[in-house]
Write a protein that holds these residues in place. Structure first.
Motif, PDB file in Angstrom:
ATOM      1  N   VAL A  53       3.902   9.268  -1.240  1.00 12.10           N
ATOM      2  CA  VAL A  53       3.479   7.891  -0.980  1.00 12.10           C
ATOM      3  C   VAL A  53       2.400   7.930   0.105  1.00 12.10           C
ATOM      4  CG1 VAL A  53       4.225   5.656  -0.051  1.00 12.10           C
ATOM      5  CG2 VAL A  53       5.705   6.924  -1.640  1.00 12.10           C
ATOM      6  N   GLU A  54       1.430   7.049   0.018  1.00  7.23           N
ATOM      7  CA  GLU A  54       0.349   7.039   1.017  1.00  7.23           C
ATOM      8  C   GLU A  54       0.167   5.655   1.625  1.00  7.23           C
ATOM      9  OE1 GLU A  54      -4.485   7.252   0.895  1.00  7.23           O
ATOM     10  OE2 GLU A  54      -3.410   8.995   0.088  1.00  7.23           O
ATOM     11  N   PHE A  55       0.064   5.620   2.952  1.00  2.64           N
ATOM     12  CA  PHE A  55      -0.341   4.416   3.676  1.00  2.64           C
ATOM     13  C   PHE A  55      -1.754   4.673   4.194  1.00  2.64           C
ATOM     14  CE2 PHE A  55       4.233   4.135   3.747  1.00  2.64           C
ATOM     15  CZ  PHE A  55       4.500   2.778   3.638  1.00  2.64           C
ATOM     16  N   LEU A  56      -2.650   3.732   3.958  1.00  2.00           N
ATOM     17  CA  LEU A  56      -4.049   3.871   4.376  1.00  2.00           C
ATOM     18  C   LEU A  56      -4.401   2.748   5.340  1.00  2.00           C
ATOM     19  CD1 LEU A  56      -6.815   5.263   4.058  1.00  2.00           C
ATOM     20  CD2 LEU A  56      -7.238   3.769   2.090  1.00  2.00           C
ATOM     21  N   LEU A  57      -4.937   3.119   6.506  1.00  2.00           N
ATOM     22  CA  LEU A  57      -5.309   2.157   7.537  1.00  2.00           C
ATOM     23  C   LEU A  57      -6.810   2.232   7.783  1.00  2.00           C
ATOM     24  CD1 LEU A  57      -2.233   2.736   8.087  1.00  2.00           C
ATOM     25  CD2 LEU A  57      -2.719   2.285  10.495  1.00  2.00           C
ATOM     26  N   MET A  74     -11.250  -3.271   2.465  1.00  2.00           N
ATOM     27  CA  MET A  74     -10.432  -3.221   3.669  1.00  2.00           C
ATOM     28  C   MET A  74     -11.330  -3.304   4.908  1.00  2.00           C
ATOM     29  SD  MET A  74      -7.658  -0.220   2.699  1.00  2.00           S
ATOM     30  CE  MET A  74      -6.689  -0.536   4.194  1.00  2.00           C
ATOM     31  N   THR A  75     -10.873  -4.059   5.884  1.00  2.00           N
ATOM     32  CA  THR A  75     -11.586  -4.215   7.150  1.00  2.00           C
ATOM     33  C   THR A  75     -10.656  -3.798   8.288  1.00  2.00           C
ATOM     34  OG1 THR A  75     -10.900  -6.542   7.267  1.00  2.00           O
ATOM     35  CG2 THR A  75     -13.033  -6.068   6.239  1.00  2.00           C
ATOM     36  N   PRO A  76     -11.156  -3.682   9.527  1.00  2.00           N
ATOM     37  CA  PRO A  76     -10.309  -3.219  10.634  1.00  2.00           C
ATOM     38  C   PRO A  76      -9.001  -4.010  10.761  1.00  2.00           C
ATOM     39  CG  PRO A  76     -12.583  -3.227  11.321  1.00  2.00           C
ATOM     40  CD  PRO A  76     -12.557  -3.848   9.951  1.00  2.00           C
ATOM     41  N   GLY A  77      -7.908  -3.261  10.892  1.00  2.00           N
ATOM     42  CA  GLY A  77      -6.589  -3.872  10.995  1.00  2.00           C
ATOM     43  C   GLY A  77      -5.849  -3.957   9.678  1.00  2.00           C
ATOM     44  N   ASP A  78      -6.517  -3.612   8.574  1.00  2.00           N
ATOM     45  CA  ASP A  78      -5.884  -3.668   7.256  1.00  2.00           C
ATOM     46  C   ASP A  78      -5.087  -2.398   6.981  1.00  2.00           C
ATOM     47  OD1 ASP A  78      -6.738  -6.176   6.548  1.00  2.00           O
ATOM     48  OD2 ASP A  78      -8.503  -5.486   5.459  1.00  2.00           O
ATOM     49  N   ASN A 133       1.706  -4.483  -0.907  1.00  2.00           N
ATOM     50  CA  ASN A 133       0.397  -4.910  -0.438  1.00  2.00           C
ATOM     51  C   ASN A 133       0.270  -6.434  -0.446  1.00  2.00           C
ATOM     52  OD1 ASN A 133      -0.642  -2.294   0.037  1.00  2.00           O
ATOM     53  ND2 ASN A 133      -1.024  -2.028  -2.153  1.00  2.00           N
ATOM     54  N   GLU A 134       1.003  -7.066  -1.351  1.00  2.00           N
ATOM     55  CA  GLU A 134       1.030  -8.530  -1.362  1.00  2.00           C
ATOM     56  C   GLU A 134       1.705  -9.059  -0.099  1.00  2.00           C
ATOM     57  OE1 GLU A 134       2.710 -10.030  -4.949  1.00  2.00           O
ATOM     58  OE2 GLU A 134       1.555  -8.676  -6.236  1.00  2.00           O
ATOM     59  N   VAL A 135       2.729  -8.343   0.366  1.00  2.00           N
ATOM     60  CA  VAL A 135       3.389  -8.740   1.615  1.00  2.00           C
ATOM     61  C   VAL A 135       2.397  -8.675   2.769  1.00  2.00           C
ATOM     62  CG1 VAL A 135       5.248  -8.197   3.236  1.00  2.00           C
ATOM     63  CG2 VAL A 135       5.631  -7.944   0.774  1.00  2.00           C
ATOM     64  N   PHE A 136       1.598  -7.603   2.823  1.00  2.00           N
ATOM     65  CA  PHE A 136       0.609  -7.457   3.881  1.00  2.00           C
ATOM     66  C   PHE A 136      -0.439  -8.575   3.820  1.00  2.00           C
ATOM     67  CE2 PHE A 136       1.409  -2.641   3.445  1.00  2.00           C
ATOM     68  CZ  PHE A 136       2.500  -2.728   4.309  1.00  2.00           C
ATOM     69  N   TYR A 147       0.905  -1.796  10.588  1.00  2.00           N
ATOM     70  CA  TYR A 147      -0.267  -1.066  11.104  1.00  2.00           C
ATOM     71  C   TYR A 147       0.083  -0.374  12.419  1.00  2.00           C
ATOM     72  CZ  TYR A 147      -5.144  -0.340  12.585  1.00  2.00           C
ATOM     73  OH  TYR A 147      -6.332   0.209  12.997  1.00  2.00           O
ATOM     74  N   THR A 148       0.756  -1.090  13.309  1.00  2.00           N
ATOM     75  CA  THR A 148       1.135  -0.546  14.612  1.00  2.00           C
ATOM     76  C   THR A 148       2.089   0.634  14.465  1.00  2.00           C
ATOM     77  OG1 THR A 148       0.843  -2.703  15.676  1.00  2.00           O
ATOM     78  CG2 THR A 148       2.219  -1.092  16.827  1.00  2.00           C
ATOM     79  N   LEU A 149       3.049   0.533  13.544  1.00  2.00           N
ATOM     80  CA  LEU A 149       4.017   1.611  13.341  1.00  2.00           C
ATOM     81  C   LEU A 149       3.344   2.884  12.826  1.00  2.00           C
ATOM     82  CD1 LEU A 149       6.965  -0.439  11.807  1.00  2.00           C
ATOM     83  CD2 LEU A 149       7.039   0.850  13.945  1.00  2.00           C
ATOM     84  N   VAL A 150       2.426   2.741  11.893  1.00  2.00           N
ATOM     85  CA  VAL A 150       1.720   3.927  11.383  1.00  2.00           C
ATOM     86  C   VAL A 150       0.844   4.534  12.470  1.00  2.00           C
ATOM     87  CG1 VAL A 150       0.074   4.788   9.675  1.00  2.00           C
ATOM     88  CG2 VAL A 150       1.801   3.120   8.997  1.00  2.00           C
TER      89      VAL A 150
END
Length: 313
Positions: A53-57, A74-78, A133-136, A147-150
């Motif tokens: 699984v991948e999380f991308l920030l 995607m922009t900063p903070g996404d 991603n819909e939740v985000f 974002y903070t946790l990653v």
């Protein structure tokens, strides 16, 4: 971060092998930073996928991301999440510096006996992870916390202070808890995944024989279980029936063949073990809400990126 529903060509996929930075944590996390005077997809804009699984920030700049269903800027903070083996590709969306954090992990390795009952909530068989991603998008507070946790996981992996493994494990658990408590999908028909190891030989058998005729009796013999017990046990563990699971795997293989090869629709149907074309069309439409031909045309159409770039200027 809004999705733009203009999927592009999905004609070649690189299966990426992920080498864990810490084999005991089953993860890899790193920073990608570069600056370019140009933007837009490169000429060799390729797709890739991986079992993790991948999380991308995105911390700086703008990033264009394409999945099977959406094209997103995607922009900063996404933050975005890609499920296991889900094809995706990215490109610099606007000129200037771009900084992103890529976090890949084997999700199931972070469940223990006490948390195993929740593993099915992250099952990609019935509920694709991309739905998070819909939740985000709908909940900025959840997006910011994820974002903070990653970022915490990244910083701990870089500092490697004493106990960083505990800190990373805790952050991963908190990330899963955040998603779990903000996921409002209906899971009433899904059961826990605690018996997955017992049915693993059956799943492996199905994967190896998708192009052939698969009977319940064949799989029962692999597990040395009676017919009726196996049928009930499989559905309890997997959350769906044996027949539905086999059909799911066949349609997923068909999708990949339609996207990456030049086989006709009939040849694809035969390759995934469905000899009745009417049945193949029916199953495919049930999973994709379109015919195989429509799916192939939609996925191979070009992304109209130029208007997006003009908006960014």
């Amino acid at each position: 971060m809004e999705p733009i529903h203009r999927p592009g060509p999905l004609t070649e996929i690189t299966n990426e092998e992920v080498i864990y930075q810490n084999p005991l944590l089953f993860l890899k996390i790193w920073e990608m930073m570069h600056e370019t005077p140009q933007a837009g997809p490169p000429s060799d804009w390729g797709w890739h996928s991986h079992m993790q699984v991948e999380f991308l920030l995105v911390a700086q700049g703008q990033l264009g991301v394409q999945t099977k269903h959406d094209y997103t800027v995607m922009t900063p903070g996404d933050i975005m999440v890609f499920g296991s083996s889900q094809p995706h590709r990215t490109h610099t969306y606007a000129p200037g510096p771009l900084r992103q954090i890529v976090f890949q992990l084997d999700l199931k390795q972070h469940f223990d006996l006490s948390t195993m009952p929740y593993l099915h909530r992250f099952s990609e068989l019935t509920h694709p992870l991309e739905a998070f991603n819909e939740v985000f998008r709908d909940n900025p507070a959840v997006k910011q916390e994820a974002y903070t946790l990653v970022m915490q996981i990244y910083e701990e992996s870089q500092s490697r202070k004493i106990g960083y493994e505990l800190a990373i494990s805790a952050a991963i658990k908190n990330l899963l808890l955040l998603l779990l408590r903000n996921d409002h999908r209906d899971f009433s028909g899904v059961t826990e995944d605690s018996g997955i190891s017992r049915v693993r030989p059956a799943l492996d058998y199905i994967d190896k024989h998708l192009s052939e005729r698969i009977t319940v009796e064949d799989v029962c013999s692999v597990l040395n279980l009676s017919y009726h017990y196996f049928i009930k046990y499989f559905k309890k563990v997997m959350g769906i029936s044996f027949v539905d699971y086999v059909n799911y795997k066949r349609i997923k293989k068909a999708e990949r063949l339609l996207l990456t090869g030049d086989l006709s629709i009939m040849e694809v149907s035969y390759e995934v073990g469905i000899l009745n074309m009417a049945q193949f069309y029916k199953l495919f439409k049930r999973h994709n809400q379109c015919s195989p031909k429509e799916f192939k045309q939609r996925m191979r159409s070009q992304v109209d990126v130029i208007p997006f770039l003009a908006q960014a200027d």
